[in-house]
Write an enzyme that holds these catalytic residues in place. Structure first.
Site, mmCIF file in Angstrom:
data_model
loop_
_atom_site.group_PDB
_atom_site.id
_atom_site.type_symbol
_atom_site.label_atom_id
_atom_site.label_comp_id
_atom_site.label_asym_id
_atom_site.label_seq_id
_atom_site.Cartn_x
_atom_site.Cartn_y
_atom_site.Cartn_z
ATOM 1 N N GLU A 18 0.815 -1.227 0.000
ATOM 2 C CA GLU A 18 0.000 0.000 0.000
ATOM 3 C C GLU A 18 0.846 1.273 0.000
ATOM 4 O O GLU A 18 0.555 2.231 0.714
ATOM 5 C CB GLU A 18 -0.951 0.006 1.206
ATOM 6 C CG GLU A 18 -1.958 -1.129 1.229
ATOM 7 C CD GLU A 18 -2.924 -1.096 0.041
ATOM 8 O OE1 GLU A 18 -3.280 0.013 -0.409
ATOM 9 O OE2 GLU A 18 -3.296 -2.182 -0.444
ATOM 10 N N ILE A 19 1.899 1.283 -0.805
ATOM 11 C CA ILE A 19 2.732 2.491 -0.872
ATOM 12 C C ILE A 19 2.810 3.052 -2.304
ATOM 13 O O ILE A 19 3.616 3.927 -2.570
ATOM 14 C CB ILE A 19 4.161 2.266 -0.298
ATOM 15 C CG1 ILE A 19 4.820 0.998 -0.829
ATOM 16 C CG2 ILE A 19 4.107 2.205 1.215
ATOM 17 C CD1 ILE A 19 5.405 1.133 -2.168
ATOM 18 N N LYS A 21 2.852 1.124 -5.507
ATOM 19 C CA LYS A 21 3.504 0.382 -6.589
ATOM 20 C C LYS A 21 2.669 0.363 -7.863
ATOM 21 O O LYS A 21 3.188 0.516 -8.960
ATOM 22 C CB LYS A 21 3.803 -1.065 -6.157
ATOM 23 C CG LYS A 21 4.844 -1.233 -5.095
ATOM 24 C CD LYS A 21 5.232 -2.687 -4.902
ATOM 25 C CE LYS A 21 4.056 -3.611 -4.652
ATOM 26 N NZ LYS A 21 3.323 -3.275 -3.406
ATOM 27 N N THR A 22 1.359 0.164 -7.693
ATOM 28 C CA THR A 22 0.504 0.090 -8.870
ATOM 29 C C THR A 22 0.424 1.432 -9.585
ATOM 30 O O THR A 22 0.509 1.495 -10.820
ATOM 31 C CB THR A 22 -0.907 -0.376 -8.481
ATOM 32 O OG1 THR A 22 -0.828 -1.672 -7.866
ATOM 33 C CG2 THR A 22 -1.799 -0.470 -9.711
ATOM 34 N N LYS A 43 0.975 -8.311 -13.417
ATOM 35 C CA LYS A 43 0.850 -8.467 -11.964
ATOM 36 C C LYS A 43 0.749 -9.973 -11.726
ATOM 37 O O LYS A 43 -0.341 -10.545 -11.732
ATOM 38 C CB LYS A 43 -0.404 -7.746 -11.463
ATOM 39 C CG LYS A 43 -0.650 -7.859 -9.969
ATOM 40 C CD LYS A 43 0.115 -6.836 -9.189
ATOM 41 C CE LYS A 43 -0.301 -6.873 -7.709
ATOM 42 N NZ LYS A 43 0.461 -5.918 -6.885
ATOM 43 N N VAL A 123 4.369 -8.007 -5.385
ATOM 44 C CA VAL A 123 3.276 -7.960 -4.416
ATOM 45 C C VAL A 123 3.865 -7.640 -3.052
ATOM 46 O O VAL A 123 4.866 -8.219 -2.639
ATOM 47 C CB VAL A 123 2.497 -9.296 -4.395
ATOM 48 C CG1 VAL A 123 3.414 -10.464 -4.126
ATOM 49 C CG2 VAL A 123 1.361 -9.246 -3.381
#
Length: 246
Positions: A18-19, A21-22, A43, A123
């Site tokens: 949750e930083i 990446k996506t 992914k 991930v």
């Protein structure tokens, strides 16, 4: 089995989950597409789906699919999509499944044959278990790509970034660069932290800062890409293991 995937692209990892990446991976795909490259996102393991119009959807997979320039299906972008939003090996166990290393490599090869640049998003962090005897750092080694590190800018980020960079180096991989992403809007001494990261990651690993992304109301691919260094394509493409011919 020869695990190395002959490809041209980058493995995107992060200092934590949750930083961003996506968002960063999608921005890279957007930039490569804007430069005229056939860009594709992958992914390999995506944990967490939601029901939309009767279909189980992983938002990360959809974001990468939309940002790339190749017409791909969700299944081509997201090799293994798991329903539970938790550690991938736990999510797989809940469904009575195993994360198939061979299937991931086959999917990577298939996309690499079609794309000029393949952006593979990991991930969680760099060493997340994917099975009883392998993790995401093993996957990065399998893919043999230069690594782009997304640093979540919040208290503790310097330590997390340096430890992750050290882990990447210990696996024999090249850290092509890093991108700071502001996940804490009220982070004290943010500029000083970024300055420290610039100095240490460059000195120890030769890794340039490719951009610092502020908190954005709409962190879509074009908006994030606007905060990345204008020379990012040159830096990343010249760092790639397999160069593409313009």
């Amino acid at each position: 089995m020869n695990r190395t995937v002959p490809s041209h692209g980058f493995f995107v990892t992060g200092t934590d989950t949750e930083i961003g990446k996506t968002c960063v991976s999608a921005a890279l795909l957007h930039l490569f597409a804007q430069a005229g490259c056939r860009s594709a996102g992958l992914k390999p393991v995506a944990a967490g789906t939601g029901l939309i119009d009767g279909e189980r959807i992983n938002e990360d997979v959809r974001s990468l699919r939309a940002a790339g320039s190749l017409a791909l299906t969700d299944a081509e972008v997201g090799t293994l999509q798991l329903d539970a939003a938790c550690a991938p090996h736990i999510a797989a166990a809940l469904e009575g499944r195993a994360i198939d290393r061979g299937a991931i490599l086959r999917a990577s090869r298939a996309l690499a044959e079609r794309a000029d640049v393949l952006v593979v998003e990991g991930v969680g962090g760099f060493c997340v278990p994917l099975g009883a005897d392998w993790d995401t750092s093993d996957l990065a080694v399998d893919l043999a790509m230069p690594v782009v590190l997304v640093v979540g800018l919040r208290l503790g980020c310097i330590n997390h970034a340096l430890l992750t960079a050290q882990a990447i180096r210990s696996r024999g991989l090249r850290l092509a660069g890093w991108i700071g992403n502001c996940v804490a809007s009220d982070m004290p001494w943010s500029d000083e932290n970024v300055s420290t990261l610039r100095g240490w990651l460059c000195r120890l690993h030769g890794a340039p800062c490719l951009g610092v992304v502020p908190r954005l109301a709409q962190p879509d691919a074009p908006a994030v890409a606007a905060h990345l260094d204008g020379s990012i394509l040159r830096v990343l493409l010249t760092s790639s293991i397999s160069m593409i011919t313009p």
